[in-house]
Design a protein around this motif. Structure first.
Motif, PDB file in Angstrom:
ATOM      1  N   ILE A  73       0.853  -1.191   0.000  1.00 45.22           N
ATOM      2  CA  ILE A  73       0.000   0.000   0.000  1.00 45.22           C
ATOM      3  C   ILE A  73       0.888   1.239   0.000  1.00 45.22           C
ATOM      4  O   ILE A  73       1.940   1.260   0.630  1.00 45.22           O
ATOM      5  CB  ILE A  73      -0.954   0.014   1.222  1.00 45.22           C
ATOM      6  CG1 ILE A  73      -1.927   1.184   1.132  1.00 45.22           C
ATOM      7  CG2 ILE A  73      -0.185   0.026   2.527  1.00 45.22           C
ATOM      8  CD1 ILE A  73      -3.064   1.113   2.143  1.00 45.22           C
ATOM      9  N   CYS A  74       0.471   2.233  -0.758  1.00 43.82           N
ATOM     10  CA  CYS A  74       1.079   3.568  -0.719  1.00 43.82           C
ATOM     11  C   CYS A  74       0.000   4.478  -0.168  1.00 43.82           C
ATOM     12  O   CYS A  74      -1.076   4.573  -0.751  1.00 43.82           O
ATOM     13  CB  CYS A  74       1.501   4.025  -2.121  1.00 43.82           C
ATOM     14  SG  CYS A  74       2.823   3.054  -2.821  1.00 43.82           S
ATOM     15  N   TYR A  75       0.281   5.098   0.948  1.00 38.30           N
ATOM     16  CA  TYR A  75      -0.740   5.906   1.608  1.00 38.30           C
ATOM     17  C   TYR A  75      -1.049   7.149   0.790  1.00 38.30           C
ATOM     18  O   TYR A  75      -0.144   7.882   0.401  1.00 38.30           O
ATOM     19  CB  TYR A  75      -0.260   6.287   3.017  1.00 38.30           C
ATOM     20  CG  TYR A  75       0.037   5.067   3.851  1.00 38.30           C
ATOM     21  CD1 TYR A  75      -0.993   4.254   4.310  1.00 38.30           C
ATOM     22  CD2 TYR A  75       1.345   4.710   4.146  1.00 38.30           C
ATOM     23  CE1 TYR A  75      -0.724   3.118   5.055  1.00 38.30           C
ATOM     24  CE2 TYR A  75       1.624   3.575   4.899  1.00 38.30           C
ATOM     25  CZ  TYR A  75       0.589   2.787   5.340  1.00 38.30           C
ATOM     26  OH  TYR A  75       0.855   1.664   6.073  1.00 38.30           O
ATOM     27  N   PRO A  76      -2.342   7.389   0.499  1.00 37.75           N
ATOM     28  CA  PRO A  76      -2.737   8.550  -0.304  1.00 37.75           C
ATOM     29  C   PRO A  76      -2.213   9.854   0.302  1.00 37.75           C
ATOM     30  O   PRO A  76      -2.432  10.116   1.485  1.00 37.75           O
ATOM     31  CB  PRO A  76      -4.266   8.500  -0.285  1.00 37.75           C
ATOM     32  CG  PRO A  76      -4.597   7.073   0.011  1.00 37.75           C
ATOM     33  CD  PRO A  76      -3.478   6.589   0.913  1.00 37.75           C
ATOM     34  N   ALA A  77      -1.475  10.608  -0.484  1.00 34.81           N
ATOM     35  CA  ALA A  77      -0.870  11.873  -0.058  1.00 34.81           C
ATOM     36  C   ALA A  77       0.031  11.691   1.157  1.00 34.81           C
ATOM     37  O   ALA A  77       0.306  12.632   1.874  1.00 34.81           O
ATOM     38  CB  ALA A  77      -1.943  12.921   0.222  1.00 34.81           C
ATOM     39  N   GLY A  78       0.468  10.457   1.386  1.00 33.21           N
ATOM     40  CA  GLY A  78       1.349  10.182   2.513  1.00 33.21           C
ATOM     41  C   GLY A  78       0.659  10.229   3.860  1.00 33.21           C
ATOM     42  O   GLY A  78       1.300  10.225   4.896  1.00 33.21           O
ATOM     43  N   SER A  79      -0.665  10.257   3.851  1.00 34.46           N
ATOM     44  CA  SER A  79      -1.440  10.416   5.078  1.00 34.46           C
ATOM     45  C   SER A  79      -1.609   9.074   5.792  1.00 34.46           C
ATOM     46  O   SER A  79      -2.321   8.195   5.326  1.00 34.46           O
ATOM     47  CB  SER A  79      -2.807  11.004   4.746  1.00 34.46           C
ATOM     48  OG  SER A  79      -3.562  11.187   5.909  1.00 34.46           O
ATOM     49  N   PHE A  80      -0.919   8.933   6.938  1.00 35.17           N
ATOM     50  CA  PHE A  80      -1.040   7.732   7.741  1.00 35.17           C
ATOM     51  C   PHE A  80      -0.589   8.045   9.165  1.00 35.17           C
ATOM     52  O   PHE A  80       0.018   9.069   9.428  1.00 35.17           O
ATOM     53  CB  PHE A  80      -0.186   6.591   7.162  1.00 35.17           C
ATOM     54  CG  PHE A  80       1.251   6.681   7.574  1.00 35.17           C
ATOM     55  CD1 PHE A  80       1.744   5.882   8.584  1.00 35.17           C
ATOM     56  CD2 PHE A  80       2.114   7.593   6.978  1.00 35.17           C
ATOM     57  CE1 PHE A  80       3.069   5.990   8.994  1.00 35.17           C
ATOM     58  CE2 PHE A  80       3.427   7.703   7.368  1.00 35.17           C
ATOM     59  CZ  PHE A  80       3.907   6.899   8.386  1.00 35.17           C
ATOM     60  N   ASP A  81      -0.915   7.153  10.055  1.00 36.18           N
ATOM     61  CA  ASP A  81      -0.393   7.198  11.419  1.00 36.18           C
ATOM     62  C   ASP A  81      -0.253   5.750  11.877  1.00 36.18           C
ATOM     63  O   ASP A  81      -0.497   4.821  11.108  1.00 36.18           O
ATOM     64  CB  ASP A  81      -1.278   8.043  12.352  1.00 36.18           C
ATOM     65  CG  ASP A  81      -2.705   7.549  12.444  1.00 36.18           C
ATOM     66  OD1 ASP A  81      -2.978   6.371  12.100  1.00 36.18           O
ATOM     67  OD2 ASP A  81      -3.574   8.328  12.866  1.00 36.18           O
TER      68      ASP A  81
END
Length: 86
Positions: A10-18
């Protein structure tokens, strides 16, 4: 499922993750997750660490600029080098 293909990254959309999102991705069956955060990985990685992989910018518009940039990184190089092909 429609394509009968297992997705393991998975590549987090817009880099949004925690950490919670990374844990949910692990529980959903993803093996690796890519962030937009700059950094180098320090193996071995296990569990949720594999779902928060950092990256570095490959600056350069051609393979020679990228090769020069890679040569400046503080990494151990293999004893044998490989030829860059055109």
């Amino acid at each position: 499922r429609r394509l009968d293909v297992t997705v393991s990254a998975i590549c987090y959309p817009a880099g949004s993750f925690d950490e919670k999102v990374a844990q949910l991705a692990l529980e959903a069956g993803y093996k690796v997750g890519f962030t937009t955060q700059f950094g180098f990985i320090e193996p071995p990685l296990v569990g949720v660490e594999l779902l928060t992989l950092t990256r570095f910018d490959m600056r350069g518009s051609n393979k020679y600029e990228v090769a020069r940039f890679l040569g400046e990184l503080p990494i151990r190089r293999p004893k044998k080098s490989w030829p860059l092909k055109n």
